[in-house]
Design an enzyme around this catalytic site. Structure first.
Site, PDB file in Angstrom:
ATOM      1  N   TRP A 173       5.316  27.115  38.456  1.00 25.02           N
ATOM      2  CA  TRP A 173       5.932  28.406  38.752  1.00 25.02           C
ATOM      3  C   TRP A 173       6.802  28.319  39.997  1.00 25.02           C
ATOM      4  CZ3 TRP A 173       1.788  32.834  38.123  1.00 25.02           C
ATOM      5  CH2 TRP A 173       1.411  32.887  36.764  1.00 25.02           C
ATOM      6  N   GLU A 202       1.623  54.130  40.098  1.00 19.82           N
ATOM      7  CA  GLU A 202       0.266  54.226  39.533  1.00 19.82           C
ATOM      8  C   GLU A 202      -0.812  54.265  40.615  1.00 19.82           C
ATOM      9  OE1 GLU A 202       2.744  52.322  38.587  1.00 19.82           O
ATOM     10  OE2 GLU A 202       2.680  51.820  36.462  1.00 19.82           O
ATOM     11  N   THR A 255       7.077  56.423  36.200  1.00 21.54           N
ATOM     12  CA  THR A 255       7.543  55.119  36.705  1.00 21.54           C
ATOM     13  C   THR A 255       9.038  55.052  36.412  1.00 21.54           C
ATOM     14  OG1 THR A 255       7.195  54.037  34.590  1.00 21.54           O
ATOM     15  CG2 THR A 255       5.344  54.023  36.121  1.00 21.54           C
TER      16      THR A 255
HETATM   17  P1  ADP Z   1       8.664  50.765  39.090  1.00 15.96           P
HETATM   18  O1  ADP Z   1       7.402  50.088  38.614  1.00 15.96           O
HETATM   19  O2  ADP Z   1       9.141  51.767  38.175  1.00 15.96           O
HETATM   20  O3  ADP Z   1       9.678  49.827  39.676  1.00 15.96           O
HETATM   21  P2  ADP Z   1       7.215  51.468  41.419  1.00 15.96           P
HETATM   22  O4  ADP Z   1       7.827  51.918  42.676  1.00 15.96           O
HETATM   23  O5  ADP Z   1       5.975  52.106  40.990  1.00 15.96           O
HETATM   24  O6  ADP Z   1       8.292  51.661  40.342  1.00 15.96           O
HETATM   25  O7  ADP Z   1       7.070  49.900  41.474  1.00 15.96           O
HETATM   26  C1  ADP Z   1       5.890  49.237  41.776  1.00 15.96           C
HETATM   27  C2  ADP Z   1       6.171  47.780  41.864  1.00 15.96           C
HETATM   28  O8  ADP Z   1       7.073  47.505  42.923  1.00 15.96           O
HETATM   29  C3  ADP Z   1       4.969  46.925  42.175  1.00 15.96           C
HETATM   30  O9  ADP Z   1       4.222  46.646  41.021  1.00 15.96           O
HETATM   31  C4  ADP Z   1       5.619  45.683  42.751  1.00 15.96           C
HETATM   32  O10 ADP Z   1       6.070  44.803  41.734  1.00 15.96           O
HETATM   33  C5  ADP Z   1       6.813  46.227  43.471  1.00 15.96           C
HETATM   34  N1  ADP Z   1       6.515  46.351  44.896  1.00 15.96           N
HETATM   35  C6  ADP Z   1       6.172  47.461  45.576  1.00 15.96           C
HETATM   36  N2  ADP Z   1       6.007  47.186  46.884  1.00 15.96           N
HETATM   37  C7  ADP Z   1       6.240  45.870  47.041  1.00 15.96           C
HETATM   38  C8  ADP Z   1       6.210  44.980  48.148  1.00 15.96           C
HETATM   39  N3  ADP Z   1       5.931  45.393  49.370  1.00 15.96           N
HETATM   40  N4  ADP Z   1       6.478  43.682  47.918  1.00 15.96           N
HETATM   41  C9  ADP Z   1       6.771  43.243  46.682  1.00 15.96           C
HETATM   42  N5  ADP Z   1       6.823  44.024  45.604  1.00 15.96           N
HETATM   43  C10 ADP Z   1       6.559  45.329  45.769  1.00 15.96           C
END
Ligand code: ADP
Length: 544
Positions: free
Chosen positions: A441, A330, A185
Site C-alpha cells: 500500500w 456520522e 453526508t
Molecule cells: P464526507 O464523508 O461526505 O466527505 P464528512 O465530512 O463526514 O463528509 O467526511 C468524513 C471523512 O473525512 C472521514 O471519514 C475521513 O476520511 C475524512 N477526514 C475527516 N477529518 C480528517 C482528518 N483530520 N484527517 C484525514 N481525514 C479526515
C-alpha cells in the site's frame, strides 16, 4: 441498585434557554463584507421564540422537518437553536451539493418549511418546484421574492413573519432520544445519506467539544465557525459556543482569505474552525498581504488531513496554534483531537503527534480491524480500518439500509490507519483512496503532504491509476505556484528523500486547481475520472 438521580432530559431546548438567558449578554456577530451586524443572545432569544410561533402557525409540531438553505449567519443560528428547542427537526441543507442532490435530500428528509438566505433566493427558487414536501419558505433579508414561487408553496419574508409573531413560546420538555437535527453526508459516492442526531447526542457533543481536553471553550471566547453550518453541524461549534456563552462570529458568504483576514482583524476571534483548503487560502493571503491573527488561541482543522506546511506556516509565521481533529458526519462529527502529551520535549516529535489525527475522545470507543477481519493491536504500526461506537455515533442511516457501513454495533469509518499505545490515531488514507501497488500500500495522504511541503507547490492530490504490472501506480496531480518552474523529475527527486523507490510516482500532471467536493475536500473521484477520460495531460518519467 438504581441511582437516586433525577431523569431529566439532556436537550437543546435547555441549551437554547440557558444560552439566551444566563448568557444573554453574549453576542452573535455576522460579517457583512465591509463591517458587521450584531445581536445579543438575549435579543436573539426573543426572536427565536417568535420563529417558533411562526413555525407552529405553519403546522410544525413534533418531528416535522425544517430545512435551512443558508450561509453561517445570525438567522441560521436562530433556526439552529429554535427548531430543535420546539421539538421539531432541523435539516441544514448543503447549498453546495449538485442541484439534483439538493432536491434529493430535501425530498428524502421531507422538509416542510425551509429558511432561505436572501442571497440564495434565486438558486433556491429554481429548485423549489421539485421540492415535493415544502409548504412554506421563509426568506431572510430583503431579496426579491419573485424568484421564489411554486404551486402550493407560501413564501414569506423572515423578518416580517417574526415581527408579526408573539415574542414568547411555551417551550416543551422533549425526550432526549428524539431527533433534534439531521445532516446528510456529502455523498462522494452515490446519493447523500442522512444521519439523525438526537437531543442527547447533540447536547453531549456540545459539552464534549467545549471541554478542556478539546477546545476549552468559555464565556471569554469568541468562536468563528468558518466551516459551514450545513457541513456536519459546523462541527458542533454553534452548540458548543451557545452552551458556554461564548460569542459567535459568523462569516456569512465571505469565505476567501482576504475577507476572513479582515473579519479576524476586526472581530478578534479566539477560536476558529475550517477545513485545510480555507486555512491554506488564509495563509497565502497573510503571506502576500500580511494579517493580524494574534487573537486566535486555537484553530481547529480537519475534514481532511492537515498538511505539515499549513500547521508549521501558521505557527511560525503567525503564532497560531492549529489543532488537528478527525471526524465524520456520522460521528456528530468530532471524534478525535491532536493535543500532544505534556512531556514531549522534542519539537519534531511534537509536530509528528500534532499532525496525527489525535486521541479519540472518551465518548468514542475505537478499534482497528485488519485485512483478515480481526482486531489489530494499537502498536503504532499495525494498519487497519477504524471502527468506532459511542453515544454520538450514528447506528444507521435515515431510511436507508447500508449494512456494509456497520459491523456488530460498530460504525465502519472507511478510514485506514494506525493507533499507538497512547491512543494517537494516524490515518493513512480512506480505504477507497489507498494506492495498491504490487501487493503493497502507498498512502496517498503522506505523498500529498510531502508534495505540498515543496515551497513551489500550492496543492497536490495523489490517486491510484491502473497499471498492468503493478495493479496500481500513483499519479500526482500538482498545482505549481504561479511563476515557478517545477518539473516532474524535480518533484520525484524531492519525494525520494521520504519514499522508497517503488513508491515514487512516475506519472505527474500539472493542473490549475485540485477539484474539490461540496465541503472543500480534494475530489479524487473527479481526478480519477478525468484521467480515465484522457482529460489530463500526464508526464510519465521512466521507472527507476
Ligand atoms: P464526507 O464523508 O461526505 O466527505 P464528512 O465530512 O463526514 O463528509 O467526511 C468524513 C471523512 O473525512 C472521514 O471519514 C475521513 O476520511 C475524512 N477526514 C475527516 N477529518 C480528517 C482528518 N483530520 N484527517 C484525514 N481525514 C479526515
Amino acid at each position: 441498585m438504581q441511582s437516586t438521580m433525577m431523569d431529566v432530559p439532556l436537550s437543546l431546548t435547555r441549551l437554547m434557554l440557558h444560552a439566551t438567558t444566563t448568557h444573554g449578554d453574549a453576542r452573535v456577530t455576522t460579517w457583512t463584507g465591509e463591517g458587521s451586524r450584531s445581536e445579543t443572545y438575549a435579543a436573539m432569544g426573543e426572536r427565536i421564540a417568535r420563529l417558533a410561533n411562526v413555525l407552529r402557525d405553519f403546522g410544525i409540531t413534533g418531528d416535522n422537518r425544517v430545512g435551512t438553505f443558508c450561509w453561517n449567519d445570525q438567522e441560521h443560528l436562530e433556526a439552529y437553536l429554535g427548531v430543535p428547542a420546539m421539538g421539531a427537526v432541523l435539516h441544514p441543507v448543503n447549498i453546495r451539493l449538485f442541484p439534483e442532490q439538493i432536491v434529493y435530500v430535501t425530498n428524502h428528509a421531507e422538509d416542510e418549511v425551509v429558511v432561505v438566505d436572501g442571497s440564495l433566493a434565486v438558486p433556491f427558487g429554481k429548485l423549489l418546484p421539485q421540492l415535493k414536501t415544502v409548504r412554506h419558505v421563509l426568506v431572510t433579508g430583503d431579496a426579491d421574492l419573485a424568484a421564489v414561487a411554486a404551486d402550493g408553496v407560501e413564501v414569506h419574508r423572515y423578518e416580517e413573519a417574526l415581527a408579526a409573531a408573539e415574542p414568547a413560546f411555551p417551550w416543551p420538555e422533549v425526550d432526549e432520544r428524539q431527533a433534534a437535527g439531521m445532516c446528510y453526508t456529502s455523498g462522494t459516492t452515490g446519493n447523500p445519506k442522512g444521519v439523525v442526531y438526537s437531543h442527547r447526542s447533540s447536547y453531549l457533543h456540545a459539552s464534549g467539544l467545549s471541554r478542556g481536553d478539546v477546545l476549552a471553550l468559555s464565556p471569554l471566547d469568541r468562536v468563528l465557525p468558518v466551516v459551514p453550518m450545513f457541513h456536519a453541524n459546523a462541527w458542533g461549534l454553534p452548540y458548543g459556543a451557545a452552551l458556554v456563552g461564548a460569542d459567535l462570529l459568523m462569516p456569512e458568504r465571505f469565505l476567501q482569505g482576504a475577507p476572513i483576514a479582515a473579519m479576524i482583524e476586526a472581530e478578534r476571534p479566539t477560536v476558529a474552525g475550517a477545513v485545510p483548503t480555507i486555512w491554506n487560502d488564509l495563509l497565502r493571503h497573510g503571506r502576500e498581504h500580511g494579517a493580524d491573527l494574534s487573537s486566535l488561541r486555537v484553530v481547529i482543522c480537519g475534514g481532511s488531513a492537515v498538511p505539515r506546511s499549513l500547521m508549521a506556516g501558521f505557527e511560525q509565521e503567525f503564532g497560531v496554534n492549529v489543532r488537528h481533529a478527525w471526524g465524520m458526519t456520522e460521528t456528530s462529527p468530532l471524534a478525535s483531537i491532536a493535543i500532544p502529551p505534556r512531556d514531549v520535549a522534542d519539537d519534531e516529535e511534537r509536530m509528528r503527534i500534532r499532525l496525527s489525527q489525535g486521541r479519540l475522545l472518551p465518548e468514542v470507543e475505537y478499534r482497528l480491524i485488519g485485512d483478515d477481519g480481526g482486531v489489530v493491536p494499537n502498536d503504532g504500526t499495525s494498519l487497519g480500518e477504524l471502527e468506532v461506537r459511542g453515544p454520538w455515533v450514528t447506528a444507521r442511516y435515515y431510511q436507508e439500509d447500508d449494512p456494509a457501513k456497520f459491523h456488530d454495533g460498530w460504525l465502519r469509518t472507511g478510514d485506514v490507519g494506525t493507533i499507538d499505545e497512547l491512543g494517537y490515531l494516524a490515518i493513512t488514507d480512506r480505504s477507497k483512496d489507498v494506492i495498491k501497488s504490487g501487493g503493497e500500500w502507498i498512502s496517498s495522504v503522506e505523498m500529498e503532504n510531502a508534495l505540498m511541503a515543496h515551497p513551489d507547490v500550492v496543492e497536490a492530490a495523489v490517486v491510484g491509476i491502473p497499471d498492468e504490472k503493478w495493479q496500481e501506480r500513483p499519479l500526482a496531480a500538482v498545482v505549481v505556484r504561479e511563476g515557478a518552474a517545477l518539473d516532474a523529475a524535480q518533484l520525484r527527486e524531492a519525494l525520494s528523500a521520504q519514499f522508497a523507490k517503488w513508491q515514487l510516482p512516475d506519472s505527474f500532471t500539472f493542473i490549475d486547481a485540485v477539484p474539490k467536493t461540496s465541503v472543500g475536500k480534494f475530489d479524487k473521484k473527479v481526478l480519477r475520472r478525468r484521467f480515465a477520460e484522457g482529460d489530463l495531460e500526464v508526464r510519465t518519467l521512466p521507472h527507476e
